[in-house]
Scaffold this active site. Structure first.
Site, PDB file in Angstrom:
ATOM      1  N   ARG A   1      -3.816   1.005  -2.178  1.00  0.00           N
ATOM      2  CA  ARG A   1      -3.936   1.255  -0.741  1.00  0.00           C
ATOM      3  C   ARG A   1      -4.774   2.506  -0.479  1.00  0.00           C
ATOM      4  NH1 ARG A   1       0.297   2.868   0.878  1.00  0.00           N
ATOM      5  NH2 ARG A   1       1.638   2.595  -0.941  1.00  0.00           N
TER       6      ARG A   1
ATOM      7  N   LYS B   1       1.848  -3.784   3.517  1.00  0.00           N
ATOM      8  CA  LYS B   1       2.361  -2.506   3.974  1.00  0.00           C
ATOM      9  C   LYS B   1       1.969  -2.222   5.429  1.00  0.00           C
ATOM     10  CE  LYS B   1       5.044  -0.537   0.923  1.00  0.00           C
ATOM     11  NZ  LYS B   1       5.249  -1.319  -0.289  1.00  0.00           N
TER      12      LYS B   1
ATOM     13  N   HIS C   1      12.173   1.509   3.013  1.00  0.00           N
ATOM     14  CA  HIS C   1      11.341   1.213   1.835  1.00  0.00           C
ATOM     15  C   HIS C   1      12.281   1.202   0.627  1.00  0.00           C
ATOM     16  CE1 HIS C   1       7.799   2.353  -1.012  1.00  0.00           C
ATOM     17  NE2 HIS C   1       7.892   1.052  -0.874  1.00  0.00           N
TER      18      HIS C   1
ATOM     19  N   SER D   1       6.470   4.576  -4.884  1.00  0.00           N
ATOM     20  CA  SER D   1       5.811   3.594  -5.728  1.00  0.00           C
ATOM     21  C   SER D   1       5.989   3.920  -7.215  1.00  0.00           C
ATOM     22  CB  SER D   1       4.326   3.567  -5.370  1.00  0.00           C
ATOM     23  OG  SER D   1       3.703   2.519  -6.028  1.00  0.00           O
TER      24      SER D   1
ATOM     25  N   LYS E   1      12.122   0.424  -7.924  1.00  0.00           N
ATOM     26  CA  LYS E   1      12.783  -0.430  -6.932  1.00  0.00           C
ATOM     27  C   LYS E   1      12.788  -1.892  -7.386  1.00  0.00           C
ATOM     28  CE  LYS E   1      10.098   0.725  -3.533  1.00  0.00           C
ATOM     29  NZ  LYS E   1       9.325   1.726  -4.270  1.00  0.00           N
ATOM     30  N   THR E   2      11.602  -2.388  -7.754  1.00  0.00           N
ATOM     31  CA  THR E   2      11.509  -3.798  -8.140  1.00  0.00           C
ATOM     32  C   THR E   2      12.220  -4.035  -9.470  1.00  0.00           C
ATOM     33  OG1 THR E   2       9.426  -4.034  -6.957  1.00  0.00           O
ATOM     34  CG2 THR E   2       9.898  -5.691  -8.632  1.00  0.00           C
TER      35      THR E   2
ATOM     36  N   ASP F   1      11.528  -4.566  -1.907  1.00  0.00           N
ATOM     37  CA  ASP F   1      10.693  -3.488  -1.366  1.00  0.00           C
ATOM     38  C   ASP F   1      10.911  -3.096   0.095  1.00  0.00           C
ATOM     39  OD1 ASP F   1       8.441  -1.722  -2.268  1.00  0.00           O
ATOM     40  OD2 ASP F   1       7.385  -2.681  -0.630  1.00  0.00           O
TER      41      ASP F   1
ATOM     42  N   ARG G   1      -0.676  -5.964 -10.513  1.00  0.00           N
ATOM     43  CA  ARG G   1       0.472  -6.428  -9.725  1.00  0.00           C
ATOM     44  C   ARG G   1       0.638  -7.938  -9.775  1.00  0.00           C
ATOM     45  NH1 ARG G   1       3.890  -2.755  -6.616  1.00  0.00           N
ATOM     46  NH2 ARG G   1       2.788  -0.773  -6.719  1.00  0.00           N
TER      47      ARG G   1
HETATM   48  N1  LIG Z   1      13.878   4.166 -16.972  1.00  0.00           N
HETATM   49  C1  LIG Z   1      13.149   3.396 -16.177  1.00  0.00           C
HETATM   50  N2  LIG Z   1      13.643   2.975 -14.989  1.00  0.00           N
HETATM   51  C2  LIG Z   1      12.895   2.230 -14.171  1.00  0.00           C
HETATM   52  N3  LIG Z   1      11.632   1.806 -14.434  1.00  0.00           N
HETATM   53  C3  LIG Z   1      11.101   2.169 -15.611  1.00  0.00           C
HETATM   54  C4  LIG Z   1      11.830   2.982 -16.527  1.00  0.00           C
HETATM   55  N4  LIG Z   1      11.044   3.200 -17.605  1.00  0.00           N
HETATM   56  C5  LIG Z   1       9.901   2.556 -17.374  1.00  0.00           C
HETATM   57  N5  LIG Z   1       9.901   1.927 -16.189  1.00  0.00           N
HETATM   58  C6  LIG Z   1       8.756   1.166 -15.609  1.00  0.00           C
HETATM   59  O1  LIG Z   1       8.405   1.777 -14.390  1.00  0.00           O
HETATM   60  C7  LIG Z   1       7.884   0.824 -13.468  1.00  0.00           C
HETATM   61  C8  LIG Z   1       8.680   0.809 -12.176  1.00  0.00           C
HETATM   62  O2  LIG Z   1       7.935   0.092 -11.238  1.00  0.00           O
HETATM   63  P1  LIG Z   1       8.488  -0.788 -10.041  1.00  0.00           P
HETATM   64  O3  LIG Z   1       7.617  -1.980  -9.896  1.00  0.00           O
HETATM   65  O4  LIG Z   1       9.933  -1.054 -10.173  1.00  0.00           O
HETATM   66  O5  LIG Z   1       8.166   0.223  -8.866  1.00  0.00           O
HETATM   67  P2  LIG Z   1       8.580   0.150  -7.345  1.00  0.00           P
HETATM   68  O6  LIG Z   1       9.533   1.250  -7.068  1.00  0.00           O
HETATM   69  O7  LIG Z   1       9.019  -1.211  -7.033  1.00  0.00           O
HETATM   70  O8  LIG Z   1       7.183   0.524  -6.647  1.00  0.00           O
HETATM   71  P3  LIG Z   1       6.335  -0.154  -5.467  1.00  0.00           P
HETATM   72  O9  LIG Z   1       6.918   0.290  -4.183  1.00  0.00           O
HETATM   73  O10 LIG Z   1       4.977   0.369  -5.679  1.00  0.00           O
HETATM   74  O11 LIG Z   1       6.401  -1.629  -5.646  1.00  0.00           O
HETATM   75  C9  LIG Z   1       7.953  -0.513 -14.157  1.00  0.00           C
HETATM   76  O12 LIG Z   1       6.713  -0.769 -14.721  1.00  0.00           O
HETATM   77  C10 LIG Z   1       9.026  -0.277 -15.246  1.00  0.00           C
HETATM   78  O13 LIG Z   1       8.852  -1.110 -16.356  1.00  0.00           O
HETATM   79  O1  LIG Z   2       1.953  -1.251  -1.131  1.00  0.00           O
HETATM   80  C1  LIG Z   2       1.549  -1.352  -2.276  1.00  0.00           C
HETATM   81  O2  LIG Z   2       0.359  -1.505  -2.592  1.00  0.00           O
HETATM   82  C2  LIG Z   2       2.520  -1.311  -3.392  1.00  0.00           C
HETATM   83  C3  LIG Z   2       3.815  -0.795  -2.988  1.00  0.00           C
HETATM   84  O3  LIG Z   2       4.778  -1.507  -2.899  1.00  0.00           O
HETATM   85  C4  LIG Z   2       3.902   0.628  -2.635  1.00  0.00           C
HETATM   86  O4  LIG Z   2       2.917   1.357  -2.840  1.00  0.00           O
HETATM   87  O5  LIG Z   2       4.960   1.040  -2.154  1.00  0.00           O
HETATM   88 CA   LIG Z   3       7.906  -2.918  -6.015  1.00  0.00          CA
HETATM   89 MN   LIG Z   4       6.570  -0.494  -2.146  1.00  0.00          MN
END
Ligand SMILES: Nc1ncnc2c1ncn2[C@@H]1O[C@H](COP(=O)(O)OP(=O)(O)OP(=O)(O)O)[C@@H](O)[C@H]1O
Ligand SMILES: O=C([O-])CC(=O)C(=O)O
Ligand SMILES: [Ca+2]
Ligand SMILES: [Mn+2]
Length: 666
Positions: A184, A329, A348, A366, A370-371, A385, A450
Site C-alpha cells: 500500500r 483497505k 483491525h 501488519s 493476526k492471520t 483482518d 500474499r
Molecule cells: N511467533 C510467531 N507468531 C506469529 N507469527 C509468526 C511467528 N513467527 C513467525 N511468524 C510469521 O509472521 C507472519 C505473521 O503474518 P500474518 O499474516 O499473520 O500478519 P497479519 O497480522 O495478519 O498482517 P496483515 O494485517 O498485514 O495481514 C507469518 O508469516 C508467520 O509465519
Molecule cells: O492491506 C494490506 O495490504 C495488507 C494488510 O492486511 C495490512 O497491511 O494490514
Molecule cells: Ca493478515
Molecule cells: Mn491487515
C-alpha cells in the site's frame, strides 16, 4: 449413444469436415445414406457426439442455468420485475456509475466479453487475441463491455489471456503480479475535506487523512472514469461488506483487471444469485484505474499514485497503483467512518471462536500474526483482518482472508497452505517455470507476497462469520528489540494504553546494512485506516471490554534472546501454546509478577513453553544490553504517547488519567 432420435448415426468428424468444405464451396458434401448403414461395419465402441459441426459441439459444452432463481422470502419491488426489465435496470445502474460528470450521461454498456461477441456473431474461429481498441475520445460512440460478477473460472481465463504475469500454479492458484507497487501507499491517500468531514475526521499530525478538495477529487474521478470507458471492457463486482445483516454495506468495484475482480470476489462477501437480483444501487463505489497514473500537475498530487476517498459521494478513486490491497483497505477506511456513526466499533483484528463459543480478537500491525494466529485448527475462524463489534456481538467485514506467504510452510501453517488452491489469488510469488511449484522463500519480487482466498477455504471457518462478545482481546506486537515479554496480562488501562500506542518493530526488510529494528507506532493498530481520532475508537473499546468483561493481553510475536541480529524470533509453536492457554482460561489462573519499567504482569509458567523465556531478561546474555534496549523502547513509547496526552478518552476523566499512567514508568 451414437444414434440420434431419428435413427441416424452422426459420423464423428465428417459433419464438421463437410461443413468446412461447403463453406469453401469446392467439393460436394458427402452424405451417409441410410441404406449403406447396415452394410458398413462401424466401430461402435467409442460413443460419438450429437453434433454436426465443431461449433455445435462447442455449444453443447456450455449450458445456461435459469437466469432468475426463485426468490425466497420477502419479495422486494426489484425482485418482482420481469427478468428483462431487471437486466435493463442493472445495466442502467452500471452506466450511471461510469458516467462522466461533465458529459452527464453514462456510456453505452453491454454485458459480456467483446471477444465472445465476435465469435458468435461473426463466426470467427481462429484463436485470436482481440487487440484492445483504445478510442478515448470516441468513447461515447462505443459500447463498454461489462464483465459483471464473473466466476473465478471465467476470471482465470480473462487473467491468463489478457494479463501478463498470470499463471496457474501447481496447486491451482492464480499467480499474478501487482506491478510496480507491491504494497500500500499510505502517503498517496487523500480524503476530501468538506464542511462535514472537516469537523468529523482526524486531521493533522499523526492522522492518515491527507486532505484534498472536492474539485480535485472530481478531476481524478473524471480521469479514472475516462480511462475505464476507453477500454473495451471493464470488470464490475457487486458485493457486500459486513456479515451483520443489519449493518451490511453494498459495494460496487469497477476495475480493469481480472486480477482485481477475482481479488475482490474473494475478499468481499459474495452475494447469492437472489441477493444479486435485489442488489439495486450500491452504497459505495470504487473506481480502480490503477494502471493509469494521476496527473502530478493536479493540485494535492505528490506522486503519480493517488487513492482518493470522498465520503459525501460514497466513492473512491484509485490511480497509479495496481496493488489490490488498496481496495480492501480503502473499504476498511470507509467502514471506520460508517460503523462508529452507528455506535459500532470497527477493528483491525483477526477473530476466532472456541467450541464453547469463547471469542478472541487479535489486534496487531501488519505482519504481527493476526492471520497466522486466528487461523487455528482447533477453533472456528470468524475472520483474519477486519471486524465490527456491535451491541449484538462481533462480525467479520470481509468474505475472505489475505495471508502473508513469505516463508509459508505446510508444517507450520497447514490451513493457509491448503487454502492455496483453485480460486486463490497469489500475488507476486516466484514459482518454478515448468512445474509451477511456488517457492515461498523467494523474495525476488517482494517480501510482501500474499494469498487471497475465500474464507470458506479454511475448513473450520464459522459461516456466517459472526460471533458473541469477545472474552479475550489479544494485542500482538512483533518486538524486534526483544525486550517485551512473550505474554503479559493487561488491566483495562494498560489495554487502552497499548491499543492507542499500536506498537510493533519489524525489521526494515531485506535491505543490506539495516540491522537496527525500527519501532512503528500506529494508533489502534491501524492508524492508516482510521478516520476519526484514535481516542474515539479507544473509548468504544474500553466501554465494550468493561461491559462484557473481556481480558486484555499483550503477546510479543517478535524477538527473544536479544534484538534482531543477536536473538531470534519466538518460535511460532510457543506463541501458539501461549494463545492456547489464553483461550482455555488456564493463563488467567496462572501466577503473575510485575516487570519493571513497563509494569507488565507476566506469568511464571505457561504449559508447553520453557519458563525461562517468559521473562526476556533471562534470555539475554548481555544484561547491560537488555537494560539499555528496554529503556530505549520505553522512551520511544513515551515520546509517541505525548500526542495523546491532551485528549480525553471517553466521558470519564478518571480513565484518561489511568491510561496515561499505564505506560512505562521510569
Ligand atoms: N511467533 C510467531 N507468531 C506469529 N507469527 C509468526 C511467528 N513467527 C513467525 N511468524 C510469521 O509472521 C507472519 C505473521 O503474518 P500474518 O499474516 O499473520 O500478519 P497479519 O497480522 O495478519 O498482517 P496483515 O494485517 O498485514 O495481514 C507469518 O508469516 C508467520 O509465519
Ligand atoms: O492491506 C494490506 O495490504 C495488507 C494488510 O492486511 C495490512 O497491511 O494490514
Ligand atoms: Ca493478515
Ligand atoms: Mn491487515
Amino acid at each position: 449413444m451414437a444414434a440420434n432420435g431419428n435413427g441416424e448415426v452422426a459420423v464423428n468428424g465428417n459433419g464438421a469436415a463437410a461443413a468446412a468444405r461447403k463453406q469453401k464451396g469446392t467439393l460436394p458434401s458427402i452424405t451417409t445414406s441410410d441404406k449403406h448403414h447396415h452394410e458398413v461395419c462401424h466401430d461402435m465402441s467409442a460413443p460419438t457426439v450429437k453434433a454436426q459441426t465443431i461449433d455445435e459441439l462447442h455449444s453443447l459444452q456450455k449450458k445456461k442455468s435459469a437466469p432468475n432463481t426463485p426468490i425466497k422470502g420477502i419479495q422486494g419491488t426489484f425482485a418482482a420485475l420481469p427478468e428483462e426489465e431487471r437486466q435493463k435496470q442493472q445495466l442502467q445502474s452500471i452506466s450511471a456509475s461510469l458516467a462522466s460528470l461533465t458529459r452527464g450521461s453514462g456510456p453505452k454498456v453491454v454485458k459480456g466479453d467483446p471477444a465472445n461477441k465476435n465469435q458468435t456473431n461473426q463466426k470467427v474461429h481462429q484463436h485470436h487475441v482481440a487487440a484492445p481498441t483504445i478510442s478515448a475520445s470516441d468513447s461515447s460512440l462505443k459500447f463498454t463491455h461489462v464483465l459483471y460478477n464473473l466466476s473465478p473460472a471465467e476470471l482465470y481465463e480473462q487473467a491468463i489471456h489478457y494479463e501478463k504475469g498470470s499463471f496457474i500454479t501447481s496447486t491451482g492458484a492464480l499467480a499474478t503480479l501487482s506491478g510496480a507497487k507491491t504494497g500500500r501507499a499510505p502517503r498517496d491517500k487523500r480524503v476530501v475535506k468538506d464542511d462535514v468531514t472537516g469537523k468529523e475526521l482526524w486531521w493533522g499530525k499523526g492522522s492518515p487523512n491527507i486532505e484534498m478538495d472536492e474539485q480535485t477529487f472530481l478531476v481524478n474521478r473524471e480521469r479514472a472514469v475516462d480511462y475505464l470507458n476507453s477500454l473495451d471492457k471493464v470488470f464490475v463486482n457487486d458485493q457486500f461488506l459486513n456479515w451483520d445483516p443489519e449493518n451490511r454495506i453494498k459495494v460496487r468495484i469497477v476495475s480493469a483487471r481480472a486480477y482485481h475482480s477475482l481479488f475482490m470476489h474473494n475478499m468481499c462477501i459474495r452475494p447469492t444469485p437472489e441477493e444479486l437480483e435485489e442488489f439495486g444501487t450500491p452504497d459505495f463505489t470504487i473506481y480502480n484505474a490503477g494502471q493509469f497514473p494521476c496527473n502530478r500537475y493536479t493540485h494535492y498530487m505528490t506522486s503519480s499514485t493517488s487513492i482518493d476517498l470522498n465520503l459525501a459521494r460514497s466513492e473512491m478513486v484509485i490511480l497509479g497503483t495496481q496493488y489490490a490491497g488498496e481496495m480492501k483497505k480503502g473499504l476498511f477506511s470507509v467502514m471506520h467512518y460508517l460503523m462508529p456513526k452507528r455506535r459500532i466499533l470497527s477493528l483491525h483484528s483477526g477473530c476466532n471462536m472456541g467450541k464453547d463459543g469463547d471469542v478472541a480478537l487479535f489486534f496487531g500491525l501488519s505482519g504481527t500474526g493476526k492471520t497466522t494466529l486466528s487461523t487455528d485448527p482447533n477453533r472456528y475462524l470468524i475472520g483474519d483482518d477486519e471486524h465490527c463489534w456491535a451491541e449484538t456481538g462481533v462480525s467479520n467485514i470481509e468474505g475472505g482472508c489475505y495471508a502473508k506467504c513469505i516463508d509459508l510452510s505446510r508444517e507450520k501453517e497447514p490451513d493457509i497452505w491448503n487454502a492455496i488452491k483453485f480460486g486463490t489469488v497469489l500475488e507476486n510469488v516466484v514459482f518454478e517455470e515448468h512445474t509451477r511449484e511456488v517457492d515461498y522463500a523467494d523474495k525476488s519480487v517482494t517480501e510482501n507476497t500474499r494469498a487471497s482466498y475465500p474464507i470458506e477455504y479454511i475448513p473450520n471457518a464459522k459461516i456466517p462469520c459472526v460471533g458473541p462478545h469477545p472474552k479475550n482481546v489479544i494485542l500482538l506486537a512483533c518486538d524486534a528489540f526483544g525486550v517485551l515479554p512473550p505474554v503479559s496480562k493487561l488491566n483495562l488501562a494498560q489495554t487502552m494504553y497499548h491499543f492507542i500506542s499500536g506498537y510493533t518493530a519489524l525489521v526494515a526488510g531485506t535491505e543490506e546494512g539495516v540491522k537496527e529494528p525500527r519501532a512503528t507506532f500506529s494508533a489502534c493498530f491501524g492508524a492508516a485506516f482510521i478516520m476519526m481520532h484514535p481516542t474515539k475508537y479507544a473509548a468504544m473499546l474500553a466501554e465494550k471490554m468493561l461491559k462484557h468483561g473481556a481480558t486484555g493481553w499483550l503477546v510479543n510475536t517478535g524477538w527473544s534472546g536479544g534484538s534482531y541480529g543477536s536473538g531470534s524470533r519466538i518460535k511460532l509453536a510457543y506463541t501458539r501454546k501461549i494463545i492456547d492457554a489464553i483461550h482455555s482460561g488456564s493463563l488467567l489462573k496462572a501466577e503473575y509478577r510485575k516487570t519493571e519499567v513497563f509494569g507488565l504482569e507476566i506469568p511464571t509458567e505457561v504449559e508447553g513453553v520453557p519458563s525461562e523465556i517468559l521473562d526476556p531478561v533471562n534470555t539475554w546474555s548481555n544484561k547491560l544490553g537488555y537494560n539499555d534496549t528496554l529503556m530505549k523502547l520505553a522512551g520511544l513509547f513515551k515520546n509517541n504517547f505525548e500526542t495523546f496526552t491532551d485528549h480525553m478518552i471517553g466521558k470519564d476523566n478518571e480513565l484518561t488519567e489511568e491510561i496515561l499512567a499505564a505506560g512505562p514508568n521510569f
